[in-house]
Design a protein around this motif. Structure first.
Motif, PDB file in Angstrom:
ATOM      1  N   GLU A   1     156.846  17.585  48.907  1.00 20.66           N
ATOM      2  CA  GLU A   1     156.377  18.961  48.740  1.00 20.66           C
ATOM      3  C   GLU A   1     155.843  19.182  47.327  1.00 20.66           C
ATOM      4  N   HIS A   2     156.540  18.645  46.340  1.00 19.64           N
ATOM      5  CA  HIS A   2     156.117  18.780  44.943  1.00 19.64           C
ATOM      6  C   HIS A   2     154.757  18.130  44.727  1.00 19.64           C
ATOM      7  N   LEU A   3     154.575  16.930  45.245  1.00 17.80           N
ATOM      8  CA  LEU A   3     153.320  16.211  45.049  1.00 17.80           C
ATOM      9  C   LEU A   3     152.153  16.924  45.735  1.00 17.80           C
ATOM     10  N   LEU A   4     152.396  17.460  46.921  1.00 18.04           N
ATOM     11  CA  LEU A   4     151.344  18.219  47.611  1.00 18.04           C
ATOM     12  C   LEU A   4     150.974  19.477  46.838  1.00 18.04           C
ATOM     13  N   GLU A   5     151.970  20.135  46.279  1.00 22.62           N
ATOM     14  CA  GLU A   5     151.735  21.340  45.486  1.00 22.62           C
ATOM     15  C   GLU A   5     150.887  21.031  44.244  1.00 22.62           C
ATOM     16  N   VAL A   6     151.255  19.957  43.540  1.00 21.15           N
ATOM     17  CA  VAL A   6     150.510  19.549  42.339  1.00 21.15           C
ATOM     18  C   VAL A   6     149.080  19.176  42.712  1.00 21.15           C
ATOM     19  N   ASP A   7     148.919  18.443  43.799  1.00 20.67           N
ATOM     20  CA  ASP A   7     147.588  18.015  44.236  1.00 20.67           C
ATOM     21  C   ASP A   7     146.714  19.226  44.557  1.00 20.67           C
ATOM     22  N   LYS A   8     147.263  20.188  45.276  1.00 19.91           N
ATOM     23  CA  LYS A   8     146.507  21.382  45.643  1.00 19.91           C
ATOM     24  C   LYS A   8     146.108  22.187  44.404  1.00 19.91           C
ATOM     25  N   ALA A   9     147.054  22.388  43.495  1.00 15.48           N
ATOM     26  CA  ALA A   9     146.769  23.152  42.275  1.00 15.48           C
ATOM     27  C   ALA A   9     145.691  22.466  41.428  1.00 15.48           C
ATOM     28  N   ALA A  10     145.769  21.153  41.322  1.00 21.59           N
ATOM     29  CA  ALA A  10     144.803  20.411  40.513  1.00 21.59           C
ATOM     30  C   ALA A  10     143.407  20.475  41.131  1.00 21.59           C
ATOM     31  N   ARG A  11     143.320  20.360  42.462  1.00 23.60           N
ATOM     32  CA  ARG A  11     142.012  20.448  43.118  1.00 23.60           C
ATOM     33  C   ARG A  11     141.404  21.844  42.973  1.00 23.60           C
ATOM     34  N   GLU A  12     142.239  22.882  43.071  1.00 28.26           N
ATOM     35  CA  GLU A  12     141.737  24.250  42.886  1.00 28.26           C
ATOM     36  C   GLU A  12     141.234  24.446  41.460  1.00 28.26           C
ATOM     37  N   ARG A  13     141.983  23.926  40.496  1.00 28.56           N
ATOM     38  CA  ARG A  13     141.574  24.037  39.091  1.00 28.56           C
ATOM     39  C   ARG A  13     140.274  23.271  38.843  1.00 28.56           C
ATOM     40  N   GLU A  14     140.149  22.107  39.456  1.00 26.95           N
ATOM     41  CA  GLU A  14     138.935  21.311  39.319  1.00 26.95           C
ATOM     42  C   GLU A  14     137.717  22.087  39.836  1.00 26.95           C
ATOM     43  N   GLU A  15     137.867  22.759  40.974  1.00 27.11           N
ATOM     44  CA  GLU A  15     136.767  23.547  41.520  1.00 27.11           C
ATOM     45  C   GLU A  15     136.356  24.671  40.567  1.00 27.11           C
ATOM     46  N   VAL A  16     137.338  25.350  39.982  1.00 29.88           N
ATOM     47  CA  VAL A  16     137.055  26.436  39.042  1.00 29.88           C
ATOM     48  C   VAL A  16     136.294  25.903  37.830  1.00 29.88           C
ATOM     49  N   ILE A  17     136.755  24.789  37.287  1.00 29.78           N
ATOM     50  CA  ILE A  17     136.115  24.202  36.102  1.00 29.78           C
ATOM     51  C   ILE A  17     134.691  23.774  36.417  1.00 29.78           C
ATOM     52  N   LEU A  18     134.489  23.131  37.575  1.00 25.68           N
ATOM     53  CA  LEU A  18     133.137  22.699  37.939  1.00 25.68           C
ATOM     54  C   LEU A  18     132.195  23.879  38.122  1.00 25.68           C
ATOM     55  N   LYS A  19     132.687  24.972  38.720  1.00 25.74           N
ATOM     56  CA  LYS A  19     131.855  26.172  38.867  1.00 25.74           C
ATOM     57  C   LYS A  19     131.495  26.751  37.503  1.00 25.74           C
ATOM     58  N   GLN A  20     132.455  26.787  36.595  1.00 29.59           N
ATOM     59  CA  GLN A  20     132.192  27.301  35.249  1.00 29.59           C
ATOM     60  C   GLN A  20     131.158  26.442  34.520  1.00 29.59           C
ATOM     61  N   LEU A  21     131.296  25.133  34.662  1.00 30.59           N
ATOM     62  CA  LEU A  21     130.331  24.231  34.020  1.00 30.59           C
ATOM     63  C   LEU A  21     128.937  24.395  34.605  1.00 30.59           C
ATOM     64  N   GLU A  22     128.870  24.564  35.911  1.00 30.14           N
ATOM     65  CA  GLU A  22     127.569  24.716  36.548  1.00 30.14           C
ATOM     66  C   GLU A  22     126.914  26.043  36.163  1.00 30.14           C
ATOM     67  N   GLU A  23     127.718  27.098  35.977  1.00 33.13           N
ATOM     68  CA  GLU A  23     127.163  28.371  35.525  1.00 33.13           C
ATOM     69  C   GLU A  23     126.649  28.263  34.098  1.00 33.13           C
ATOM     70  N   LYS A  24     127.383  27.526  33.289  1.00 27.04           N
ATOM     71  CA  LYS A  24     127.007  27.369  31.880  1.00 27.04           C
ATOM     72  C   LYS A  24     125.736  26.530  31.745  1.00 27.04           C
ATOM     73  N   GLU A  25     125.680  25.442  32.488  1.00 26.22           N
ATOM     74  CA  GLU A  25     124.528  24.541  32.422  1.00 26.22           C
ATOM     75  C   GLU A  25     124.197  24.080  33.836  1.00 26.22           C
ATOM     76  N   PRO A  26     123.264  24.767  34.498  1.00 27.01           N
ATOM     77  CA  PRO A  26     122.930  24.437  35.886  1.00 27.01           C
ATOM     78  C   PRO A  26     122.416  22.999  36.022  1.00 27.01           C
ATOM     79  N   LEU A  27     122.654  22.441  37.179  1.00 26.85           N
ATOM     80  CA  LEU A  27     122.175  21.093  37.445  1.00 26.85           C
ATOM     81  C   LEU A  27     120.651  21.095  37.564  1.00 26.85           C
TER      82      LEU A  27
END
Length: 98
Positions: free
Chosen positions: A57-83
């Motif tokens: 359960e702990h590992l699934l929780e960490v994995d989910k949180a990290a993937r959600e954070r990764e999506e947020v960071i990628l969206k922020q980067l794309e807004e800052k500097e579009p592909l």
């Protein structure tokens, strides 16, 4: 968790396994990274979680949180500097992904 034992020099050592194999099947990159970190650097915490059957359960929780954070960071980067547009500017695309 199923407990079976291995005899090592007269001592019975438990063979610890995950209770639910399906949790491990759902686990992604970040969950496996967290598991490896716990095993290599926080082994006592890992062993306690394994014995209490809370590790999956702990590992699934960490994995989910990290993937959600990764999506947020990628969206922020794309807004800052579009592909760059691949069709319009192939050199810029190649600099990004080359």
């Amino acid at each position: 968790m199923k407990l079976s034992y291995t005899n090592v020099n007269g001592y019975l050592i438990p063979n610890l396994t995950y209770k639910s194999g399906e949790q491990m099947e759902q686990l992604g990159k970040y969950g496996f990274l967290r598991r490896d970190y716990l095993k290599n650097h926080r082994n006592s915490t890992y062993q306690v979680m394994l014995l209490q059957d809370t590790i999956g359960e702990h590992l699934l929780e960490v994995d989910k949180a990290a993937r959600e954070r990764e999506e947020v960071i990628l969206k922020q980067l794309e807004e800052k500097e579009p592909l760059p547009d691949k069709a319009a500017d192939q050199m810029a695309w190649h600099r990004f992904f080359g």
